[in-house]
Design a protein around this motif. Sequence first.
Motif, PDB file in Angstrom:
ATOM      1  N   VAL A   1       0.855  -1.197   0.000  1.00 41.24           N
ATOM      2  CA  VAL A   1       0.000   0.000   0.000  1.00 41.24           C
ATOM      3  C   VAL A   1       0.890   1.247   0.000  1.00 41.24           C
ATOM      4  O   VAL A   1       0.670   2.193  -0.770  1.00 41.24           O
TER       5      VAL A   1
ATOM      6  N   GLY B   1       2.310   1.867  -3.339  1.00 37.94           N
ATOM      7  CA  GLY B   1       1.283   2.415  -4.226  1.00 37.94           C
ATOM      8  C   GLY B   1       1.189   3.929  -4.068  1.00 37.94           C
ATOM      9  O   GLY B   1       1.153   4.676  -5.057  1.00 37.94           O
ATOM     10  N   TYR B   2       1.183   4.403  -2.828  1.00 39.01           N
ATOM     11  CA  TYR B   2       1.103   5.852  -2.582  1.00 39.01           C
ATOM     12  C   TYR B   2       2.380   6.551  -3.027  1.00 39.01           C
ATOM     13  O   TYR B   2       2.339   7.645  -3.582  1.00 39.01           O
TER      14      TYR B   2
ATOM     15  N   SER C   1       4.420   5.578  -5.401  1.00 37.51           N
ATOM     16  CA  SER C   1       4.516   5.608  -6.866  1.00 37.51           C
ATOM     17  C   SER C   1       3.612   6.704  -7.447  1.00 37.51           C
ATOM     18  O   SER C   1       3.914   7.275  -8.490  1.00 37.51           O
ATOM     19  N   ALA C   2       2.509   7.020  -6.754  1.00 35.22           N
ATOM     20  CA  ALA C   2       1.620   8.071  -7.247  1.00 35.22           C
ATOM     21  C   ALA C   2       2.286   9.442  -7.164  1.00 35.22           C
ATOM     22  O   ALA C   2       1.895  10.381  -7.856  1.00 35.22           O
TER      23      ALA C   2
ATOM     24  N   PHE D   1      -7.145  -3.875  -0.473  1.00 38.31           N
ATOM     25  CA  PHE D   1      -6.433  -2.661  -0.054  1.00 38.31           C
ATOM     26  C   PHE D   1      -5.288  -2.344  -1.018  1.00 38.31           C
ATOM     27  O   PHE D   1      -5.073  -1.195  -1.395  1.00 38.31           O
ATOM     28  N   ILE D   2      -4.552  -3.397  -1.401  1.00 39.61           N
ATOM     29  CA  ILE D   2      -3.416  -3.195  -2.313  1.00 39.61           C
ATOM     30  C   ILE D   2      -3.934  -2.749  -3.687  1.00 39.61           C
ATOM     31  O   ILE D   2      -3.400  -1.822  -4.301  1.00 39.61           O
TER      32      ILE D   2
ATOM     33  N   PHE E   1      -6.683  -1.149  -4.271  1.00 38.14           N
ATOM     34  CA  PHE E   1      -7.139   0.238  -4.120  1.00 38.14           C
ATOM     35  C   PHE E   1      -5.955   1.200  -4.225  1.00 38.14           C
ATOM     36  O   PHE E   1      -6.016   2.198  -4.944  1.00 38.14           O
ATOM     37  N   ALA E   2      -4.870   0.901  -3.495  1.00 38.55           N
ATOM     38  CA  ALA E   2      -3.713   1.805  -3.477  1.00 38.55           C
ATOM     39  C   ALA E   2      -3.109   1.935  -4.876  1.00 38.55           C
ATOM     40  O   ALA E   2      -2.714   3.038  -5.290  1.00 38.55           O
ATOM     41  N   TRP E   3      -3.051   0.822  -5.614  1.00 38.79           N
ATOM     42  CA  TRP E   3      -2.440   0.876  -6.953  1.00 38.79           C
ATOM     43  C   TRP E   3      -3.396   1.493  -7.970  1.00 38.79           C
ATOM     44  O   TRP E   3      -2.961   2.152  -8.911  1.00 38.79           O
TER      45      TRP E   3
ATOM     46  N   ARG F   1      -5.432   3.855  -7.164  1.00 37.38           N
ATOM     47  CA  ARG F   1      -5.316   5.273  -6.839  1.00 37.38           C
ATOM     48  C   ARG F   1      -4.091   5.892  -7.518  1.00 37.38           C
ATOM     49  O   ARG F   1      -4.132   7.041  -7.948  1.00 37.38           O
ATOM     50  N   ALA F   2      -3.018   5.108  -7.600  1.00 38.41           N
ATOM     51  CA  ALA F   2      -1.788   5.614  -8.232  1.00 38.41           C
ATOM     52  C   ALA F   2      -2.029   5.971  -9.710  1.00 38.41           C
ATOM     53  O   ALA F   2      -1.322   6.809 -10.265  1.00 38.41           O
TER      54      ALA F   2
END
Lengths: 101, 167
Positions: free
Chosen positions: A92, A95-96, A98-99, B16-17, B19-21, B23-24
């Motif tokens: 997670v 992911g944040y 990389s954004a 959750f993972i 969702f996070a990716w 979102r990216a």
Amino acid sequence: MDKHLPDDLPGQSRLLKTWLMLMALTLFSMWSAQLSDESRALSLPIWSVALVLLSVGFKVQQILMVYLNLRVSSAGWRGGFLCLLAVTILLVGLGYWSAKG
Amino acid sequence: MWVLILSEMLVFSAFFILFAWQRAQEPALFNASQQLLDPVAGGLNTMVLLTSGLGAALAVQAIAAGNSRRCRQWLTLTMVLGLVFCVIKIIEYADKLGAGLTPETNTFFSYYYLLTAFHLAHVVFGLGLLALATWHNSRENVETVTAFWHMVDLIWVMLYPLLYLLR
């Protein structure tokens, strides 16, 4: 009540301390996430994301070990749960991160 | 029980993972949509559920000490707080739906409704189990049901920051 517990359940004072810590960490996460109207329009800095995720990881670890009493379970179960938690938080977080790149 | 809890955590962790990716890919859309949620209501619900978790843990202590009546009292408190969680969540849903924010609004709200409704279904199921354990409060029943409740608790602890805080 603690004196009469027949086995290795966490005592009442430990449960209360854990609950207080969980409540404090929830407030800390909300503070770290900078919830004022002006700040909410902006992305969080990466250190702030890290603080929130670390706080979440610690809260989940405490729920597992104290509330669910995973600490008295086998090393395999403990390792399995903690690995899943660590991998989830890490992915997670990536992911944040990389954004922001 | 550990197998069930680990399986549930695996399913939610995958979401959750994802969702996070997801979102990216669309951070601006996710950030703008997140601003339409109320982080204080989410935080309040987190505290309500954490407190219900304390009640559940104290119920296990009581039944282990042979105090069946006290166990029922703690389980009742746990259920009342679980119901408070549901009420706050339903008020949030009503507010969002009233503002025209549905699962079809955008990707963020699809995830918001999917994840929170899936979690809410677990809360409702957990409330049913807690009611059964209050009625037949053997130590085994109470330990099994409260373990499920703590799992519901810890999933929300992870869900709340993802949907309401991190941006």
